[in-house]
Design a protein around this motif. Structure first.
Motif, PDB file in Angstrom:
ATOM      1  N   CYS A  49       0.845  -1.216   0.000  1.00  0.00           N
ATOM      2  CA  CYS A  49       0.000   0.000   0.000  1.00  0.00           C
ATOM      3  C   CYS A  49       0.869   1.250   0.000  1.00  0.00           C
ATOM      4  N   LEU A  50       0.486   2.233  -0.799  1.00  0.00           N
ATOM      5  CA  LEU A  50       1.286   3.458  -0.947  1.00  0.00           C
ATOM      6  C   LEU A  50       1.025   4.444   0.184  1.00  0.00           C
ATOM      7  N   GLN A  51      -0.116   4.324   0.848  1.00  0.00           N
ATOM      8  CA  GLN A  51      -0.437   5.276   1.927  1.00  0.00           C
ATOM      9  C   GLN A  51      -1.233   4.602   3.043  1.00  0.00           C
ATOM     10  N   PRO A  52      -0.599   3.644   3.733  1.00  0.00           N
ATOM     11  CA  PRO A  52      -1.334   2.963   4.803  1.00  0.00           C
ATOM     12  C   PRO A  52      -1.829   3.962   5.848  1.00  0.00           C
ATOM     13  N   GLN A  56      -3.434   0.128   8.663  1.00  0.00           N
ATOM     14  CA  GLN A  56      -4.103  -0.736   7.688  1.00  0.00           C
ATOM     15  C   GLN A  56      -3.792  -0.276   6.266  1.00  0.00           C
ATOM     16  N   PRO A  57      -3.811  -1.197   5.293  1.00  0.00           N
ATOM     17  CA  PRO A  57      -3.743  -0.759   3.893  1.00  0.00           C
ATOM     18  C   PRO A  57      -4.962   0.110   3.589  1.00  0.00           C
ATOM     19  N   CYS A  58      -4.755   1.166   2.771  1.00  0.00           N
ATOM     20  CA  CYS A  58      -5.835   2.151   2.622  1.00  0.00           C
ATOM     21  C   CYS A  58      -7.011   1.634   1.810  1.00  0.00           C
ATOM     22  N   GLY A  59      -6.755   0.675   0.911  1.00  0.00           N
ATOM     23  CA  GLY A  59      -7.832   0.128   0.097  1.00  0.00           C
ATOM     24  C   GLY A  59      -8.193   1.006  -1.092  1.00  0.00           C
ATOM     25  N   GLN A  60      -7.498   2.151  -1.254  1.00  0.00           N
ATOM     26  CA  GLN A  60      -7.910   3.085  -2.311  1.00  0.00           C
ATOM     27  C   GLN A  60      -6.790   3.482  -3.262  1.00  0.00           C
TER      28      GLN A  60
HETATM   29 ZN    ZN Z   1      -3.378   1.549  -0.353  1.00  0.00          ZN
END
Ligand code: ZN
Length: 314
Positions: A49-52, A56-60
């Protein structure tokens, strides 16, 4: 949805990543039925993930979206081919070569081996090179139900993350929520037979696993009364030998531990050493399931021996 008993593992892994304490080769291991693969997938997402956010992983982000669609160019998964039972060396080589590439999206790459126990010897050796000379900013995540099956050289180079079964109350609460129509005796039996692993227990509750287990118990009691099982019963069991042996081992343990009242014990007089041997044989039978042995013959022989342990007192 995160399985509740995995949340603390996620927090630890997030903390290790944040403070750069996570080794380049974490191995998630523990008994089957705890969601270890899901935890490894979560860790993969958390790493890529680029921006947890909030651990958590951001999912976006782009990375999370690519993971969601199974098209992430920096994730390399070694899977057992459909026509094979082991992880062949070329699959591991593809993964290790992939890890040498320059990342396409962020700054890291991840190799995931979800069935590490199934690596053959050559595959293990191929992985060893990557473990000994890790490429920078590349993670290799392994998942194993049975780390003893792995070469010691591989094992010693991994950072072990042991997943334990949740405490009984937590497992019960979760199972009740998943299967509200199920009674307490079934939940108890499913948890006992699964060693407290909630996902495995849920499988038993949702399928015919418990009915199969109870049928096996009854057949064992019949064998004690000198009523051997019919060939049809043994043939049916031999279509699911791993399960049959698992239940036989479970019930022998149950007999050894508690199932016989003291007065029954006096009358039936099973020899504890013989029971321990039968328990061991059932575990060995389970390990052999999937090999071309005639499971029905072995199961029949086992039941005869089981029945012969009882009622000998003069
Ligand atoms: Zn992410």
């Amino acid at each position: 949805m995160t399985l509740p008993w995995l949340k603390s593992y996620q927090r630890q892994l997030d903390d290790s990543l944040t403070h750069e304490r996570l080794g380049h080769a974490p191995m998630v291991h523990g008994p089957a039925g705890l969601g270890k693969r899901g935890l490894a997938r979560w860790l993969t997402a958390r790493i890529l993930c680029l921006q947890p956010a909030a651990g958590q992983p951001c999912g976006q982000c782009q990375s999370c979206r690519l993971l969601e669609s199974d098209t992430h160019p920096d994730l390399f998964i070694a899977a057992v081919p459909e026509d094979k039972t082991q992880l062949p060396v070329d699959v591991i080589r593809d993964l290790t070569q992939g890890l040498q590439l320059t990342p396409s999206i962020g700054s890291t790459r991840v190799g995931l081996v979800e069935e590490a126990d199934r690596m053959n010897r050559n595959a293990g050796n191929a992985l060893l090179k990557t473990l000994e000379e890790p490429s920078s900013r590349a993670w290799l995540i392994l998942v194993s139900d049975d780390p003893d099956a792995l070469p010691a050289t591989v094992l010693s180079r991994c950072q072990k993350i042991i997943v334990h079964p949740p405490d009984g109350q937590a497992a019960r609460t979760w199972l009740r929520a998943q299967a509200p129509e199920v009674g307490e005796p079934d939940i108890d039996l499913a948890l006992q037979a699964s060693g407290g692993a909630p996902l495995r227990a849920l499988e038993l509750l949702e399928g015919d696993g418990l009915a199969f287990g109870r049928e096996i118990r009854q057949t064992m009691l019949d064998a004690v009364c000198r009523q051997p099982p019919s060939p049809a019963v043994l043939a049916a069991w031999s279509t699911r030998p791993a399960e049959a042996w698992h239940w036989l081992a479970h019930w022998v343990r149950d007999f050894m531990d508690s199932a016989l009242a003291p007065e029954e014990r006096d009358v039936l007089a099973p020899d504890p050493i013989a029971l321990a041997r039968l328990w061991q044989q059932a575990l060995e039978g389970r390990a052999m399931a999937g090999t071309p042995v005639r499971a029905d013959l072995l199961l029949g022989k086992w039941l005869l021996e089981w029945g012969a342990q009882f009622g000998r007192q003069s």
